[in-house]
Design a protein around this motif. Structure first.
Motif, PDB file in Angstrom:
ATOM      1  N   LYS A  19       0.882  -1.167   0.000  1.00 22.96           N
ATOM      2  CA  LYS A  19       0.000   0.000   0.000  1.00 22.96           C
ATOM      3  C   LYS A  19       0.918   1.215   0.000  1.00 22.96           C
ATOM      4  CE  LYS A  19      -2.648   0.969   3.667  1.00 22.96           C
ATOM      5  NZ  LYS A  19      -3.801   0.928   4.591  1.00 22.96           N
ATOM      6  N   PHE A  69       1.971   4.970   0.077  1.00 23.29           N
ATOM      7  CA  PHE A  69       1.535   6.288   0.544  1.00 23.29           C
ATOM      8  C   PHE A  69       2.197   7.372  -0.304  1.00 23.29           C
ATOM      9  CE2 PHE A  69       0.657   3.472   3.954  1.00 23.29           C
ATOM     10  CZ  PHE A  69      -0.249   4.059   4.812  1.00 23.29           C
ATOM     11  N   VAL A 111      -2.383   5.070  -2.236  1.00 21.46           N
ATOM     12  CA  VAL A 111      -3.337   5.742  -1.341  1.00 21.46           C
ATOM     13  C   VAL A 111      -2.875   7.162  -1.046  1.00 21.46           C
ATOM     14  CG1 VAL A 111      -4.082   3.581  -0.256  1.00 21.46           C
ATOM     15  CG2 VAL A 111      -2.209   4.882   0.769  1.00 21.46           C
ATOM     16  N   GLU A 119      -5.389   8.506   4.691  1.00 24.93           N
ATOM     17  CA  GLU A 119      -5.097   7.287   5.462  1.00 24.93           C
ATOM     18  C   GLU A 119      -4.814   7.638   6.929  1.00 24.93           C
ATOM     19  OE1 GLU A 119      -4.777   3.802   4.538  1.00 24.93           O
ATOM     20  OE2 GLU A 119      -5.991   4.540   2.876  1.00 24.93           O
ATOM     21  N   ALA A 144       0.722   4.997   9.114  1.00 28.60           N
ATOM     22  CA  ALA A 144       0.415   6.270   8.435  1.00 28.60           C
ATOM     23  C   ALA A 144       1.265   7.415   8.993  1.00 28.60           C
ATOM     24  CB  ALA A 144      -1.072   6.592   8.591  1.00 28.60           C
ATOM     25  N   SER A 168       3.550   9.066   6.016  1.00 24.08           N
ATOM     26  CA  SER A 168       2.747  10.142   5.427  1.00 24.08           C
ATOM     27  C   SER A 168       3.520  11.437   5.200  1.00 24.08           C
ATOM     28  CB  SER A 168       1.566  10.455   6.348  1.00 24.08           C
ATOM     29  OG  SER A 168       2.039  10.940   7.596  1.00 24.08           O
TER      30      SER A 168
END
Length: 301
Positions: free
Chosen positions: A165, A167, A232, A237, A261, A265
């Motif tokens: 996934k 970021f 994402v 998130e 996250a 992030s």
């Protein structure tokens, strides 16, 4: 050499075992404290052991007495007990306390209000007050993500399902350090007691991004492995993970996505711009060495 040679090590899990090995290699006299006898088996030659009841001040004081430094390397479940250990350290005459605060962003002022940081921030504030009054010194280590654990859990990517996934295109950097490097840094800090007194030290082996780890994964994974990439929005998130944790701040299944996250992030100071590696005598991990470490994992899994 510094004057702090006698060390009490609280906890002998994966981090504690690596720290113990590095302290012994650097000539420190170590006593391992554990709540059960299984935690103090198979110790290196010359290492003492003490079984301790963490709920008893008398037991803690007795086990800590005669040591210059107490280092907390126990599991996160015991983080809330640190205040009692700090008080016992003072009563036992311990000079310096190194808290169980081995995180990426626990010392970032912007991240103080995150639910998982609350108990650690309380410990930081308590130690600073005690240092101000001369009761106890401290050294807090900011180490980034544990390099050894990164691929053991579906944190950066999921080895079991070959899924990642990503970021914000995987571009946000974060610091990372192995448990043995943390041990070396602690030994280095205790050999420079004045320079590391009452300080937050930042160390890392390397700075990573999701994109960099994925590139290594693709390079070394067997040809049959196809990576699934889900992209994402990092801010979304993070906000969703924070909302979920507020429902039950004790549920690790909800905390894990928030930790992920927070790290990936780009919101917080998780890639340290300046580090104290030189002060504690810790070299950086070169890219070739990093690839070698990771390659075995990708090829094996």
């Amino acid at each position: 050499m510094g004057s702090y040679r006698k060390v009490a090590l609280l906890g002998k899990g994966r981090l504690g075992s690596a720290v113990l090995e590095e302290l012994v290699n650097n000539g420190f006299t170590v006593t391992v404290l554990s709540r059960n006898s299984s935690g103090i088996k198979d110790l290196p030659s010359g290492v003492e052991a003490a079984q301790v009841d963490y709920s008893s001040q008398d037991s803690l004081v007795e086990a800590l007495r005669g040591n210059d430094v107490a280092i907390a390397t126990f599991a996160s479940a015991h983080l809330v007990n640190q205040e009692a250990i700090i008080e016992a350290s003072i009563k036992a005459g311990v000079k310096r306390y190194i808290p169980a605060d081995w995180g990426s962003l626990t010392t970032d002022p912007k991240a103080r209000t995150l639910p998982m940081n609350y108990p650690l921030v309380k410990v930081q504030e308590s130690l600073k007050k005690k240092a101000d009054t001369g009761l106890l010194e401290y050294t807090i280590f900011s180490v980034g993500a544990f390099l050894d654990f990164l691929l053991d859990y579906p944190f950066i990517l999921d080895l079991k399902t070959s899924l990642i996934k990503i970021f914000d295109n995987g571009e946000h950097p974060f610091s990372s350090t192995s448990v043995h490097s943390i041990g070396k840094a602690i030994a280095g800090a205790l050999n420079a007691p004045e320079a590391t007194k009452n300080r937050n030290l930042f160390i890392h082996d390397t700075v990573l991004t999701q994109a960099k780890v994925l590139a290594i994964a693709k390079k070394y994974s067997p040809p049959t492995v196809q990576w699934t990439e889900i992209r994402v929005d990092a801010q979304q998130e993070f906000e969703q993970a924070l909302k979920n944790v507020e429902k039950d701040p004790t549920d690790f299944r909800l905390i894990f996505p928030l930790l992920q996250a927070s790290l990936l992030s780009g919101k917080y100071r998780v890639a340290y711009p300046e580090v104290d590696n030189e002060l504690v005598g810790l070299p950086f991990l070169m890219d070739e060495e990093l690839e070698k470490k990771f390659a075995a994992k990708f090829q094996h899994d």
